[in-house]
Scaffold this motif. Structure first.
Motif, PDB file in Angstrom:
ATOM      1  N   GLY A  10     -28.463 -53.871  21.022  1.00  0.00           N
ATOM      2  CA  GLY A  10     -29.897 -53.851  21.292  1.00  0.00           C
ATOM      3  C   GLY A  10     -30.375 -52.472  21.708  1.00  0.00           C
ATOM      4  O   GLY A  10     -31.454 -52.019  21.305  1.00  0.00           O
ATOM      5  N   ARG A  11     -29.555 -51.795  22.507  1.00  0.00           N
ATOM      6  CA  ARG A  11     -29.911 -50.442  22.944  1.00  0.00           C
ATOM      7  C   ARG A  11     -29.920 -49.462  21.773  1.00  0.00           C
ATOM      8  O   ARG A  11     -30.677 -48.491  21.776  1.00  0.00           O
ATOM      9  N   ARG A  12     -29.098 -49.726  20.788  1.00  0.00           N
ATOM     10  CA  ARG A  12     -28.973 -48.812  19.658  1.00  0.00           C
ATOM     11  C   ARG A  12     -29.934 -49.128  18.519  1.00  0.00           C
ATOM     12  O   ARG A  12     -29.993 -48.401  17.537  1.00  0.00           O
ATOM     13  N   LEU A  13     -30.683 -50.206  18.646  1.00  0.00           N
ATOM     14  CA  LEU A  13     -31.582 -50.615  17.562  1.00  0.00           C
ATOM     15  C   LEU A  13     -32.623 -49.555  17.255  1.00  0.00           C
ATOM     16  O   LEU A  13     -32.863 -49.224  16.085  1.00  0.00           O
ATOM     17  N   ARG A  14     -33.237 -49.006  18.271  1.00  0.00           N
ATOM     18  CA  ARG A  14     -34.273 -47.991  18.052  1.00  0.00           C
ATOM     19  C   ARG A  14     -33.692 -46.770  17.346  1.00  0.00           C
ATOM     20  O   ARG A  14     -34.304 -46.213  16.421  1.00  0.00           O
ATOM     21  N   GLY A  15     -32.482 -46.358  17.752  1.00  0.00           N
ATOM     22  CA  GLY A  15     -31.843 -45.221  17.105  1.00  0.00           C
ATOM     23  C   GLY A  15     -31.562 -45.487  15.638  1.00  0.00           C
ATOM     24  O   GLY A  15     -31.723 -44.600  14.795  1.00  0.00           O
ATOM     25  N   ALA A  16     -31.137 -46.721  15.335  1.00  0.00           N
ATOM     26  CA  ALA A  16     -30.858 -47.078  13.945  1.00  0.00           C
ATOM     27  C   ALA A  16     -32.130 -47.049  13.108  1.00  0.00           C
ATOM     28  O   ALA A  16     -32.115 -46.624  11.949  1.00  0.00           O
ATOM     29  N   LEU A  17     -33.237 -47.492  13.680  1.00  0.00           N
ATOM     30  CA  LEU A  17     -34.506 -47.485  12.959  1.00  0.00           C
ATOM     31  C   LEU A  17     -35.010 -46.059  12.734  1.00  0.00           C
ATOM     32  O   LEU A  17     -35.530 -45.732  11.665  1.00  0.00           O
ATOM     33  N   VAL A  18     -34.843 -45.208  13.753  1.00  0.00           N
ATOM     34  CA  VAL A  18     -35.244 -43.804  13.602  1.00  0.00           C
ATOM     35  C   VAL A  18     -34.397 -43.124  12.527  1.00  0.00           C
ATOM     36  O   VAL A  18     -34.912 -42.385  11.677  1.00  0.00           O
ATOM     37  N   LEU A  19     -33.090 -43.387  12.562  1.00  0.00           N
ATOM     38  CA  LEU A  19     -32.199 -42.821  11.548  1.00  0.00           C
ATOM     39  C   LEU A  19     -32.572 -43.318  10.165  1.00  0.00           C
ATOM     40  O   LEU A  19     -32.613 -42.542   9.194  1.00  0.00           O
ATOM     41  N   SER A  20     -32.895 -44.597  10.048  1.00  0.00           N
ATOM     42  CA  SER A  20     -33.305 -45.157   8.760  1.00  0.00           C
ATOM     43  C   SER A  20     -34.580 -44.494   8.259  1.00  0.00           C
ATOM     44  O   SER A  20     -34.711 -44.189   7.062  1.00  0.00           O
ATOM     45  N   GLY A  21     -35.527 -44.261   9.177  1.00  0.00           N
ATOM     46  CA  GLY A  21     -36.766 -43.594   8.789  1.00  0.00           C
ATOM     47  C   GLY A  21     -36.525 -42.187   8.274  1.00  0.00           C
ATOM     48  O   GLY A  21     -37.126 -41.759   7.278  1.00  0.00           O
ATOM     49  N   ALA A  22     -35.632 -41.461   8.938  1.00  0.00           N
ATOM     50  CA  ALA A  22     -35.312 -40.101   8.500  1.00  0.00           C
ATOM     51  C   ALA A  22     -34.645 -40.122   7.123  1.00  0.00           C
ATOM     52  O   ALA A  22     -34.950 -39.287   6.259  1.00  0.00           O
ATOM     53  N   LEU A  23     -33.767 -41.078   6.922  1.00  0.00           N
ATOM     54  CA  LEU A  23     -33.092 -41.183   5.628  1.00  0.00           C
ATOM     55  C   LEU A  23     -34.059 -41.603   4.522  1.00  0.00           C
ATOM     56  O   LEU A  23     -33.939 -41.145   3.383  1.00  0.00           O
ATOM     57  N   LEU A  24     -35.021 -42.456   4.860  1.00  0.00           N
ATOM     58  CA  LEU A  24     -36.026 -42.844   3.867  1.00  0.00           C
ATOM     59  C   LEU A  24     -36.854 -41.637   3.440  1.00  0.00           C
ATOM     60  O   LEU A  24     -37.212 -41.504   2.259  1.00  0.00           O
ATOM     61  N   ALA A  25     -37.169 -40.771   4.397  1.00  0.00           N
ATOM     62  CA  ALA A  25     -37.900 -39.550   4.051  1.00  0.00           C
ATOM     63  C   ALA A  25     -37.062 -38.670   3.130  1.00  0.00           C
ATOM     64  O   ALA A  25     -37.575 -38.101   2.156  1.00  0.00           O
ATOM     65  N   LEU A  26     -35.759 -38.574   3.418  1.00  0.00           N
ATOM     66  CA  LEU A  26     -34.858 -37.797   2.561  1.00  0.00           C
ATOM     67  C   LEU A  26     -34.759 -38.420   1.173  1.00  0.00           C
ATOM     68  O   LEU A  26     -34.770 -37.703   0.156  1.00  0.00           O
ATOM     69  N   ILE A  27     -34.693 -39.742   1.123  1.00  0.00           N
ATOM     70  CA  ILE A  27     -34.620 -40.450  -0.159  1.00  0.00           C
ATOM     71  C   ILE A  27     -35.880 -40.212  -0.979  1.00  0.00           C
ATOM     72  O   ILE A  27     -35.823 -39.950  -2.184  1.00  0.00           O
ATOM     73  N   ALA A  28     -37.043 -40.304  -0.318  1.00  0.00           N
ATOM     74  CA  ALA A  28     -38.313 -40.094  -1.017  1.00  0.00           C
ATOM     75  C   ALA A  28     -38.383 -38.687  -1.611  1.00  0.00           C
ATOM     76  O   ALA A  28     -38.806 -38.499  -2.767  1.00  0.00           O
ATOM     77  N   LEU A  29     -37.955 -37.700  -0.831  1.00  0.00           N
ATOM     78  CA  LEU A  29     -37.965 -36.319  -1.320  1.00  0.00           C
ATOM     79  C   LEU A  29     -36.984 -36.136  -2.469  1.00  0.00           C
ATOM     80  O   LEU A  29     -37.315 -35.530  -3.500  1.00  0.00           O
ATOM     81  N   THR A  30     -35.788 -36.690  -2.313  1.00  0.00           N
ATOM     82  CA  THR A  30     -34.744 -36.525  -3.323  1.00  0.00           C
ATOM     83  C   THR A  30     -35.121 -37.199  -4.636  1.00  0.00           C
ATOM     84  O   THR A  30     -35.061 -36.588  -5.708  1.00  0.00           O
ATOM     85  N   VAL A  31     -35.509 -38.456  -4.552  1.00  0.00           N
ATOM     86  CA  VAL A  31     -35.847 -39.197  -5.769  1.00  0.00           C
ATOM     87  C   VAL A  31     -37.118 -38.641  -6.403  1.00  0.00           C
ATOM     88  O   VAL A  31     -37.238 -38.566  -7.630  1.00  0.00           O
ATOM     89  N   GLY A  32     -38.065 -38.230  -5.585  1.00  0.00           N
ATOM     90  CA  GLY A  32     -39.317 -37.698  -6.109  1.00  0.00           C
ATOM     91  C   GLY A  32     -39.126 -36.433  -6.925  1.00  0.00           C
ATOM     92  O   GLY A  32     -39.931 -36.129  -7.818  1.00  0.00           O
ATOM     93  N   LEU A  33     -38.076 -35.685  -6.643  1.00  0.00           N
ATOM     94  CA  LEU A  33     -37.817 -34.445  -7.376  1.00  0.00           C
ATOM     95  C   LEU A  33     -37.075 -34.679  -8.689  1.00  0.00           C
ATOM     96  O   LEU A  33     -36.977 -33.763  -9.513  1.00  0.00           O
ATOM     97  N   PHE A  34     -36.565 -35.889  -8.888  1.00  0.00           N
ATOM     98  CA  PHE A  34     -35.714 -36.122 -10.060  1.00  0.00           C
ATOM     99  C   PHE A  34     -36.405 -35.867 -11.401  1.00  0.00           C
ATOM    100  O   PHE A  34     -35.793 -35.263 -12.293  1.00  0.00           O
ATOM    101  N   PRO A  35     -37.654 -36.299 -11.613  1.00  0.00           N
ATOM    102  CA  PRO A  35     -38.279 -36.042 -12.918  1.00  0.00           C
ATOM    103  C   PRO A  35     -38.290 -34.568 -13.307  1.00  0.00           C
ATOM    104  O   PRO A  35     -38.020 -34.214 -14.463  1.00  0.00           O
ATOM    105  N   SER A  36     -38.580 -33.701 -12.339  1.00  0.00           N
ATOM    106  CA  SER A  36     -38.582 -32.265 -12.656  1.00  0.00           C
ATOM    107  C   SER A  36     -37.165 -31.732 -12.819  1.00  0.00           C
ATOM    108  O   SER A  36     -36.918 -30.834 -13.631  1.00  0.00           O
TER     109      SER A  36
END
Length: 266
Positions: A10-36
């Motif tokens: 329970g104490r680590r839940l917030r950290g996991a969500l923050v980490l997931s959010g950071a990774l989602l931002a990385l995923i969005a940037l990475t996948v968004g660049l693929f067409p070019s």
């Protein structure tokens, strides 16, 4: 034990969500660049072939082209993000589990309750499991959605396999952090030792792979997690997965046994 696991998770839940959010931002940037990236794929593949084998192994993985979404994701996301960065993160996080209690002086109060040292250590380790599962579940959905948004397709089963497989790998890396956590009184020292060991083993794997000294890298956990083989070739190395699962058990057992015999009076 489950009480400890539930409380710590329970104490680590917030950290996991923050980490997931950071990774989602990385995923969005990475996948968004693929067409070019795909449009200049020939030049990038030529550059890829010119890289030293060590650099290719460390940062690109066992892929030969960046023009497919699978090869691109392995090289730009999973090889560096999962095999290295998340591995270091979970070793770092696990290193604070027991050492933090010892450093704060609260371990004596916890162990005064009807709980053995082994149950204490195992409970602390198990608290990392829900977070690892949650992070991979969220990022799996993020990658699936991102790929669809750029009008690409990917084998959902293979993508799921990469994330499911990575849970075993990340927990094995966390096991290294746990061992450091029971060995040191200081959180900083435990975190440095745990994260440093994972990074050092990654380098050992990188620089000995496909050389006369390749056997030295067999102790590295990264040797047993190949996102490219799963996502690009659709192959799961069950023997390697078994090695990771055994490593998790062994590291937790050794950590528990060491903590059982450790003198905490100082």
């Amino acid at each position: 034990m489950l009480e400890i696991t539930s409380f710590e998770a329970g104490r680590r839940l917030r950290g996991a969500l923050v980490l997931s959010g950071a990774l989602l931002a990385l995923i969005a940037l990475t996948v968004g660049l693929f067409p070019s990236i795909r449009e200049t794929g020939a030049d990038l593949d030529a550059y890829l072939e010119s890289l030293p084998p060590e650099a290719t192994r460390a940062f690109v993985g066992n892929v030969t082209t960046l023009t497919t979404i699978e090869g691109y994701l392995v090289s730009q996301l999973y090889q560096f993000g999962w095999v290295l960065l998340l591995a270091i993160y979970y070793a770092y996080a696990a290193a604070s589990t027991v050492a933090g209690e010892v450093e704060r002086g609260t371990v004596g109060l916890t162990l005064s309750l009807p709980v053995t040292r082994t149950r204490f250590v195992v409970g602390k380790f198990l608290s990392l499991v829900p977070g690892a599962v949650l992070v991979n579940a969220i990022t799996f959905l993020g990658v699936s959605l991102g790929v669809a948004l750029v009008d690409e397709s990917i084998d959902t089963i293979d993508l799921f396999a990469v994330h499911a497989y990575s849970i075993a790998y990340l927990l094995a890396c966390a096991g290294i952090g746990l061992l450091a956590s029971v060995a040191f009184d200081s959180v900083r020292r435990a975190q440095t030792a745990g994260a440093g060991a994972v990074f050092g083993l990654f380098l050992l794997d990188t620089f000995t792979f496909d050389t006369d000294y390749e056997w030295l890298g067999d102790v590295a956990l990264s040797r047993y997690f190949d996102p490219g083989a799963i996502l690009v070739e659709g192959e799961i190395a069950w023997a390697d997965l078994s090695v990771l699962l055994v490593a998790v058990v062994v590291l937790v057992v050794v950590s528990s046994e060491y903590f059982e015999r450790r003198d905490l009076s100082g």
